[in-house]
Design a protein around this motif. Structure first.
Motif, PDB file in Angstrom:
ATOM      1  N   GLN A  27       0.826  -1.202   0.000  1.00  0.00           N
ATOM      2  CA  GLN A  27       0.000   0.000   0.000  1.00  0.00           C
ATOM      3  C   GLN A  27       0.866   1.262   0.000  1.00  0.00           C
ATOM      4  O   GLN A  27       0.543   2.248  -0.680  1.00  0.00           O
ATOM      5  CB  GLN A  27      -0.917   0.007   1.229  1.00  0.00           C
ATOM      6  CG  GLN A  27      -1.841   1.218   1.312  1.00  0.00           C
ATOM      7  CD  GLN A  27      -2.813   1.278   0.150  1.00  0.00           C
ATOM      8  OE1 GLN A  27      -3.314   0.233  -0.283  1.00  0.00           O
ATOM      9  NE2 GLN A  27      -3.089   2.463  -0.365  1.00  0.00           N
ATOM     10  N   ILE A  28       1.964   1.229   0.729  1.00  0.00           N
ATOM     11  CA  ILE A  28       2.865   2.377   0.752  1.00  0.00           C
ATOM     12  C   ILE A  28       3.444   2.613  -0.634  1.00  0.00           C
ATOM     13  O   ILE A  28       3.499   3.747  -1.123  1.00  0.00           O
ATOM     14  CB  ILE A  28       3.990   2.161   1.793  1.00  0.00           C
ATOM     15  CG1 ILE A  28       3.415   2.220   3.210  1.00  0.00           C
ATOM     16  CG2 ILE A  28       5.089   3.210   1.636  1.00  0.00           C
ATOM     17  CD1 ILE A  28       4.393   1.803   4.295  1.00  0.00           C
ATOM     18  N   GLN A  29       3.876   1.535  -1.297  1.00  0.00           N
ATOM     19  CA  GLN A  29       4.415   1.662  -2.649  1.00  0.00           C
ATOM     20  C   GLN A  29       3.367   2.226  -3.602  1.00  0.00           C
ATOM     21  O   GLN A  29       3.664   3.061  -4.455  1.00  0.00           O
ATOM     22  CB  GLN A  29       4.887   0.290  -3.149  1.00  0.00           C
ATOM     23  CG  GLN A  29       6.155  -0.221  -2.488  1.00  0.00           C
ATOM     24  CD  GLN A  29       7.386   0.590  -2.869  1.00  0.00           C
ATOM     25  OE1 GLN A  29       8.223   0.860  -2.038  1.00  0.00           O
ATOM     26  NE2 GLN A  29       7.500   0.984  -4.122  1.00  0.00           N
ATOM     27  N   ALA A  84       7.789   6.303  -6.262  1.00  0.00           N
ATOM     28  CA  ALA A  84       8.975   6.735  -5.503  1.00  0.00           C
ATOM     29  C   ALA A  84       9.536   5.558  -4.706  1.00  0.00           C
ATOM     30  O   ALA A  84       8.801   4.646  -4.314  1.00  0.00           O
ATOM     31  CB  ALA A  84       8.624   7.880  -4.564  1.00  0.00           C
ATOM     32  N   GLU A  85      10.849   5.574  -4.494  1.00  0.00           N
ATOM     33  CA  GLU A  85      11.489   4.477  -3.782  1.00  0.00           C
ATOM     34  C   GLU A  85      11.163   4.534  -2.292  1.00  0.00           C
ATOM     35  O   GLU A  85      11.339   5.564  -1.645  1.00  0.00           O
ATOM     36  CB  GLU A  85      13.005   4.521  -3.985  1.00  0.00           C
ATOM     37  CG  GLU A  85      13.459   4.057  -5.356  1.00  0.00           C
ATOM     38  CD  GLU A  85      13.135   2.600  -5.608  1.00  0.00           C
ATOM     39  OE1 GLU A  85      13.202   1.811  -4.647  1.00  0.00           O
ATOM     40  OE2 GLU A  85      12.807   2.254  -6.757  1.00  0.00           O
ATOM     41  N   PHE A 122       7.023   2.265   9.522  1.00  0.00           N
ATOM     42  CA  PHE A 122       6.125   1.458  10.335  1.00  0.00           C
ATOM     43  C   PHE A 122       6.848   0.176  10.742  1.00  0.00           C
ATOM     44  O   PHE A 122       7.815  -0.248  10.101  1.00  0.00           O
ATOM     45  CB  PHE A 122       4.832   1.121   9.572  1.00  0.00           C
ATOM     46  CG  PHE A 122       4.991   0.015   8.573  1.00  0.00           C
ATOM     47  CD1 PHE A 122       4.650  -1.295   8.890  1.00  0.00           C
ATOM     48  CD2 PHE A 122       5.480   0.269   7.296  1.00  0.00           C
ATOM     49  CE1 PHE A 122       4.807  -2.333   7.971  1.00  0.00           C
ATOM     50  CE2 PHE A 122       5.640  -0.748   6.375  1.00  0.00           C
ATOM     51  CZ  PHE A 122       5.305  -2.056   6.709  1.00  0.00           C
ATOM     52  N   TYR A 123       6.348  -0.417  11.828  1.00  0.00           N
ATOM     53  CA  TYR A 123       6.917  -1.674  12.316  1.00  0.00           C
ATOM     54  C   TYR A 123       5.775  -2.664  12.516  1.00  0.00           C
ATOM     55  O   TYR A 123       4.669  -2.286  12.908  1.00  0.00           O
ATOM     56  CB  TYR A 123       7.673  -1.456  13.625  1.00  0.00           C
ATOM     57  CG  TYR A 123       8.951  -0.669  13.415  1.00  0.00           C
ATOM     58  CD1 TYR A 123      10.164  -1.311  13.216  1.00  0.00           C
ATOM     59  CD2 TYR A 123       8.932   0.719  13.380  1.00  0.00           C
ATOM     60  CE1 TYR A 123      11.330  -0.598  13.001  1.00  0.00           C
ATOM     61  CE2 TYR A 123      10.088   1.452  13.156  1.00  0.00           C
ATOM     62  CZ  TYR A 123      11.278   0.781  12.964  1.00  0.00           C
ATOM     63  OH  TYR A 123      12.435   1.502  12.738  1.00  0.00           O
ATOM     64  N   HIS A 124       6.041  -3.909  12.215  1.00  0.00           N
ATOM     65  CA  HIS A 124       5.007  -4.942  12.227  1.00  0.00           C
ATOM     66  C   HIS A 124       5.491  -6.120  13.059  1.00  0.00           C
ATOM     67  O   HIS A 124       6.681  -6.418  13.109  1.00  0.00           O
ATOM     68  CB  HIS A 124       4.725  -5.375  10.782  1.00  0.00           C
ATOM     69  CG  HIS A 124       3.459  -6.149  10.608  1.00  0.00           C
ATOM     70  ND1 HIS A 124       3.357  -7.497  10.894  1.00  0.00           N
ATOM     71  CD2 HIS A 124       2.232  -5.767  10.156  1.00  0.00           C
ATOM     72  CE1 HIS A 124       2.124  -7.909  10.639  1.00  0.00           C
ATOM     73  NE2 HIS A 124       1.422  -6.880  10.186  1.00  0.00           N
ATOM     74  N   ARG A 125       4.527  -6.808  13.655  1.00  0.00           N
ATOM     75  CA  ARG A 125       4.908  -7.926  14.529  1.00  0.00           C
ATOM     76  C   ARG A 125       5.571  -9.074  13.771  1.00  0.00           C
ATOM     77  O   ARG A 125       6.278  -9.893  14.365  1.00  0.00           O
ATOM     78  CB  ARG A 125       3.687  -8.441  15.279  1.00  0.00           C
ATOM     79  CG  ARG A 125       2.606  -9.042  14.401  1.00  0.00           C
ATOM     80  CD  ARG A 125       1.435  -9.491  15.235  1.00  0.00           C
ATOM     81  NE  ARG A 125       0.340  -9.993  14.404  1.00  0.00           N
ATOM     82  CZ  ARG A 125      -0.817 -10.410  14.894  1.00  0.00           C
ATOM     83  NH1 ARG A 125      -1.022 -10.370  16.197  1.00  0.00           N
ATOM     84  NH2 ARG A 125      -1.759 -10.844  14.094  1.00  0.00           N
TER      85      ARG A 125
END
Length: 482
Positions: free
Chosen positions: A49-51, A57-58, A76-79
């Motif tokens: 989703q970010i991409q 953009a990189e 962001f950080y994910h479990r």
């Protein structure tokens, strides 16, 4: 009849996040309870989703930044990619401490009575020469509290007498004797290495005190070392004692005194990483893995002009210390760099901690940072990089050897110069000093203490590590222009 291809062409294209939702739906159907209505999103789904939102953009170039410590901070950080680390020795609660400079034993005892009645739970006694310990201890309150010593000398007979006089008292005492720290920050041993270490050995053998050694790591921070360097040097500092005394430390708990800066989450992670690193080191010696941490706000970022901003800095720094897991916090008065000790400054510093404890409920949760993915990731990265640097130090002969060779001093100077350059160019901001100055601010007539680095020519065994505030040169120029 509608053409199926026409119908599909009118549909809004699915985003990567939609695809991720659908992929996780099967597993979500098995979930029960309140959260069964919500679809879990994988780390891959977030990245997709970010991409998508970046429109080409990189990801790494746009959203990942690198700290001066070399830590890569993600958006962001994910479990899925963050391990929750068990930090040994996290305290169940923390104490409010206040430092008292000892000039007269009876006056010191009166001051201790007052500050304990006003909310302090620990006392830090600072002294530059031997005192009448029996007279002082007999005059101190009879209640139980923690008593820390911050002594700029190491008189072996005095320390033995002090320990003897402490036996009958209800205080939990921390002697904080640190010959290696004296070498690092003054350039000399108290006497010489052999004599100083022999004095420590006498205390281990002839006293029941289990908190003899202190590792003062504040000088590394205040001289400009990065968080990774601070951790590695503090660990190597402690290892000088563990390596020399070995089994004699079986009943000892080492106290680390750490300075806490304004990089809020990094400082939380730094304290957690210190506990993790020390536990790993102590386990190699088959020694107790728990250490004791006394935290204090850093001096390096404190300012002379617009001095009330120091209140805000010390507040967030105390918060970092609490959330990171310090046992005791001794606050720094907002005016300590230019005023002599005064009742107002001490009261405000004490009340900052009391508000955090009694009004903001910062004492209600043990180990509150555990499970916070960002803090967990920072803790791991800081610990890993500090451990790698520690191994380099040990391969080079250890902390004392590298201090004598001047290598550590040079590394800290390099880090400090980079930070100073960021401050001078305005990239690193101290509000009220290099950004948003109050042009009407006047300080020339307010100085009770000299607020800048003092140069005292003296003979030293090594070049000492010198603490210096970031804003000193700018403040000196402003004072000249008043």
């Amino acid at each position: 009849m509608n053409n199926p291809s026409d119908e599909n062409s009118n549909k809004k294209p699915k985003s990567a996040l939609d695809v991720a939702f659908e992929a996780s739906r099967e597993s979500q159907d098995k979930r029960t309870g309140l959260f069964a209505e919500f679809n879990a999103v994988s780390e891959k789904g977030f990245k997709q989703q970010i991409q998508y939102d970046l429109k080409g953009a990189e990801y790494n170039e746009s959203l990942v930044w690198k700290s001066p410590e070399g830590i890569h901070v993600k958006p962001f950080y994910h479990r899925e990619s963050t391990a929750v680390t068990s930090i040994p020795g996290q305290p169940q609660s923390w104490q409010v401490a206040e430092e008292i400079y000892v000039l007269d034993e009876k006056q010191t005892a009166r001051t201790a009575h007052e500050v304990l009645q006003k909310g302090a739970e620990s006392i830090v006694l600072k002294a530059d020469k031997p005192l009448d310990s029996k007279k002082l201890l007999n005059a101190l309150p009879a209640e139980s509290f923690s008593l820390y010593f911050n002594l700029s000398f190491f008189d072996h007979e005095f320390m033995l007498s002090l320990c003897e006089n402490l036996k009958s008292k209800p205080y939990k005492s921390f002697l904080n004797i640190d010959p290696v720290g004296n070498l690092a920050f003054t350039g000399n041993w108290f006497s010489d290495q052999k004599t100083d270490f022999k004095g420590l050995e006498r205390l281990f053998l002839n006293t029941a005190n289990d908190n003899v050694i202190g590792v003062d790591a504040t000088g590394y921070h205040n001289s400009g070392a990065t968080a990774v360097q601070q951790l590695a040097y503090a660990l190597a500092h402690a290892n000088e004692y563990l390596n020399h005394f070995g089994d004699q430390l079986n009943n000892q708990t080492i106290t680390f005194k750490v300075a806490v800066g304004s990089n809020y989450f990094f400082e939380i992670a730094k304290i957690r990483a210190l506990r993790l690193l020390y536990a790993s080191l102590a386990s190699e010696y088959k020694l107790p893995e728990t250490c004791h941490i006394l935290a204090t706000p850093a001096l390096r970022n404190k300012t002379l002009y617009d001095y009330n901003t120091n209140l805000l800095r010390t507040t967030t720094e105390a918060m970092s210390a609490v959330l990171g897991g310090a046992n005791t916090i001794c606050n720094l008065p907002y005016d300590s760099i230019y005023h002599k000790t005064n009742e107002f400054g001490q009261r405000i510093a004490r009340n900052q901690l009391l508000i955090l404890k009694h009004e903001s409920y910062f004492d209600q949760v043990t180990n509150p940072a555990e499970g916070a993915y960002y803090v967990e990731a920072l803790t791991t990265q800081l610990a890993e990089q500090a451990l790698a640097l520690f191994k380099e130090l040990e391969a080079g002969g250890g902390l004392v050897t590298q201090l004598i060779e001047g290598k550590i001093q040079n590394k800290i100077k390099e880090a400090a110069a980079k930070e100073q350059a960021l401050f001078d160019t305005g990239e690193k901001i101290l509000v009220g000093t290099n950004k948003y100055q109050n042009a009407e601010d006047r300080m020339k007539n307010e100085l009770e203490l000299y607020p800048f680095l003092k140069v005292k020519p003296r003979k030293t065994l090594i070049q000492p590590i010198i603490a210096r505030r970031l804003s000193e040169a700018m403040e000196q120029k402003r004072l000249e222009d008043e």
